[in-house]
Write a protein that holds these residues in place. Structure first.
Motif, PDB file in Angstrom:
ATOM      1  N   VAL A 128       0.911  -1.215   0.070  1.00 21.65           N
ATOM      2  CA  VAL A 128      -0.071   0.065  -0.030  1.00 21.65           C
ATOM      3  C   VAL A 128       0.877   1.408   0.103  1.00 21.65           C
ATOM      4  N   GLY A 129       0.795   2.141  -0.812  1.00 19.58           N
ATOM      5  CA  GLY A 129       1.119   3.290  -0.952  1.00 19.58           C
ATOM      6  C   GLY A 129       2.633   3.357  -1.911  1.00 19.58           C
ATOM      7  N   ILE A 130       3.012   2.146  -2.385  1.00 22.09           N
ATOM      8  CA  ILE A 130       3.994   2.399  -3.416  1.00 22.09           C
ATOM      9  C   ILE A 130       3.440   2.035  -4.819  1.00 22.09           C
ATOM     10  N   THR A 131       3.983   3.043  -5.413  1.00 24.80           N
ATOM     11  CA  THR A 131       3.317   3.480  -6.899  1.00 24.80           C
ATOM     12  C   THR A 131       4.730   3.175  -7.832  1.00 24.80           C
ATOM     13  N   ILE A 132       4.740   2.418  -8.602  1.00 26.67           N
ATOM     14  CA  ILE A 132       6.100   2.380  -9.623  1.00 26.67           C
ATOM     15  C   ILE A 132       5.627   3.177 -10.882  1.00 26.67           C
ATOM     16  N   PRO A 133       6.394   4.459 -11.134  1.00 22.97           N
ATOM     17  CA  PRO A 133       6.164   5.107 -12.141  1.00 22.97           C
ATOM     18  C   PRO A 133       6.354   4.390 -13.565  1.00 22.97           C
ATOM     19  N   LEU A 340      16.837  10.438 -14.012  1.00 23.16           N
ATOM     20  CA  LEU A 340      16.935   9.036 -13.652  1.00 23.16           C
ATOM     21  C   LEU A 340      15.490   8.222 -13.886  1.00 23.16           C
ATOM     22  N   PHE A 341      16.111   7.083 -14.390  1.00 22.33           N
ATOM     23  CA  PHE A 341      14.566   6.234 -14.452  1.00 22.33           C
ATOM     24  C   PHE A 341      13.698   6.341 -13.223  1.00 22.33           C
ATOM     25  N   GLY A 342      12.588   6.402 -13.381  1.00 20.88           N
ATOM     26  CA  GLY A 342      11.536   6.541 -12.296  1.00 20.88           C
ATOM     27  C   GLY A 342      11.147   5.145 -11.726  1.00 20.88           C
TER      28      GLY A 342
END
Length: 400
Positions: A128-133, A340-342
């Motif tokens: 929860v709360g982790i979003t990978i761009p 930088l890669f997101g």
């Protein structure tokens, strides 16, 4: 925290999470030995600094710093949510009794692998709360930032084993694939990566005991294809029209393109892609085209990522795993402003690798502009080299 100059660089074990790090104090221009692990991040040149000795400004990678403690807690809690196959692999990778010293997996490799597994198999409540761009494309990319020499190829073998063995055991589980397409940045690297083909001589699954003996036959049910990025070359109708040629054929369809690129693997769907040296694979946006970026870099990036888009369109890329020591895309501005890669999810940078003894220790070069000896043409400091040259290439003793 002890404040001093650096007396020795190697302060951590390569097989355990770093416990200390050298911290640079800009005010005193000295390094201090600080307890605890260095935050994930990278260093850029200081805008106002003109000093050769200034090591630059540290920029944290916030996503990795969010993920690290969660993966650690998940590890310490017994890897909740993993499949039976994944648990067997994790126990095998973490068991020092099953490995001699030459086959032990470095902590940085284990952490990178655990992070990818956590993002795939841990309960949703853990994430929860982790979003990978996104990189702007239609398939997901996850990047492991690992210093050169810290064992990227072994981790790629671990990814292959994890994916293939789970797909063989659970064929209906759409989180896994048994067809793996590995893209290399050049012919030399392509040759080196043949160790990732399970049936090949000297493969890493045997050499580094990546897979328990009881699962090696199942691993061979997977298909691993290693190709150089040039195979992804493709041309648009617009580009073909500009050619002065009697050949009036149009651009290849995605179907024809996939058959040419993937060969025997072209019958597969839901493919996993592994990009080695993934900093070559970035999406070109309108700003990139206007910026002062080497056209060859733009062409390479376009072919690489655009080719993967075509494969996804025809066969679907389940997920793409990127590996790079320098996962930046050029911005066309100063090097300090490279993007930088997101989607970086784990980080073990050069400073971490040096402090763990994984890469060669840097030395400061001492130059002399003195006139050489008129008779021998040897530098006046040659006697120092003559004294140590027999020692330069010897192997390190165990106590060293």
């Amino acid at each position: 925290m002890k404040s001093s100059g650096i007396t020795h660089l190697i302060i951590n074990s390569p097989f355990a999470e770093p416990k200390r790090h050298w911290l640079y104090q800009r005010e005193t221009q000295k390094f201090s030995l600080k307890e605890g692990r260095r935050p994930a991040g990278y260093v850029i040149a200081s805008e106002s600094s003109k000093s050769f000795d200034d090591p630059g400004r540290f920029i944290p990678i916030e996503l990795v710093n969010q993920i690290r403690p969660r993966v650690q807690a998940w590890r310490e809690g017994g890897y909740a949510g993993v499949t039976g196959i994944t648990r067997r692999l994790l126990e095998h990778w973490n068991d020092p009794e099953q490995r001699d010293s030459s086959k032990r997996i470095f902590f940085c490799g284990l952490e990178a692998m655990e992070t990818l597994i956590w993002l795939t198999e841990a309960p949703a409540s853990e994430r929860v709360g982790i979003t990978i761009p996104s990189d702007g494309g239609v398939f997901q990319r996850l990047c492991c930032k690992m210093a050169t020499g810290s064992g990227k190829t072994v981790v790629m073998a671990m990814v292959v084993a994890w994916q293939v063995l789970n797909k063989v055991a659970y064929p209906q589980d759409d989180r896994y694939a048994k067809h793996i397409f590995i893209v290399a940045p050049g012919l030399t690297v392509k040759s080196r990566l043949q160790v990732l083909v399970p049936s090949g001589p000297g493969n890493y699954y045997d050499e580094f005991s990546v897979v328990p003996a009881g699962l090696r036959e199942q691993l061979r049910q997977g298909k691993v294809l290693v190709r150089n990025w040039h195979i992804l070359n493709w041309e648009t109708d617009e580009k073909l029209k500009k050619r002065r040629s009697v050949d009036k054929r149009g651009a290849k369809s995605d179907e024809a393109y996939v058959k040419e690129v993937l060969g025997e693997m072209a019958i597969a769907r839901n493919i996993v892609v592994i990009n080695d040296e993934a900093h070559h694979a970035w999406r070109v946006n309108p700003e990139s085209k206007k910026a002062k970026i080497d056209r060859a870099l733009i062409e390479e990036a376009t072919k690489w990522v655009g080719g993967l888009d075509r494969i996804h369109s025809a066969r679907r890329i389940l997920r793409c795993f990127d590996f790079s020591a320098t996962p930046f895309s050029p911005s066309g501005k100063q090097s300090s402003e490279e993007a930088l890669f997101g989607w970086i999810v784990s980080d073990f940078g050069l400073n971490d690798a040096i402090e763990a003894g994984l890469v060669k220790t840097p030395r400061i070069v001492v130059r002399t502009n003195a006139i050489p000896d008129a008779a021998t043409y040897k530098d006046k400091l040659y006697h120092i080299y003559d004294h140590v040259r027999d020692d330069l290439n010897r192997k390190a003793e165990p106590h060293e």
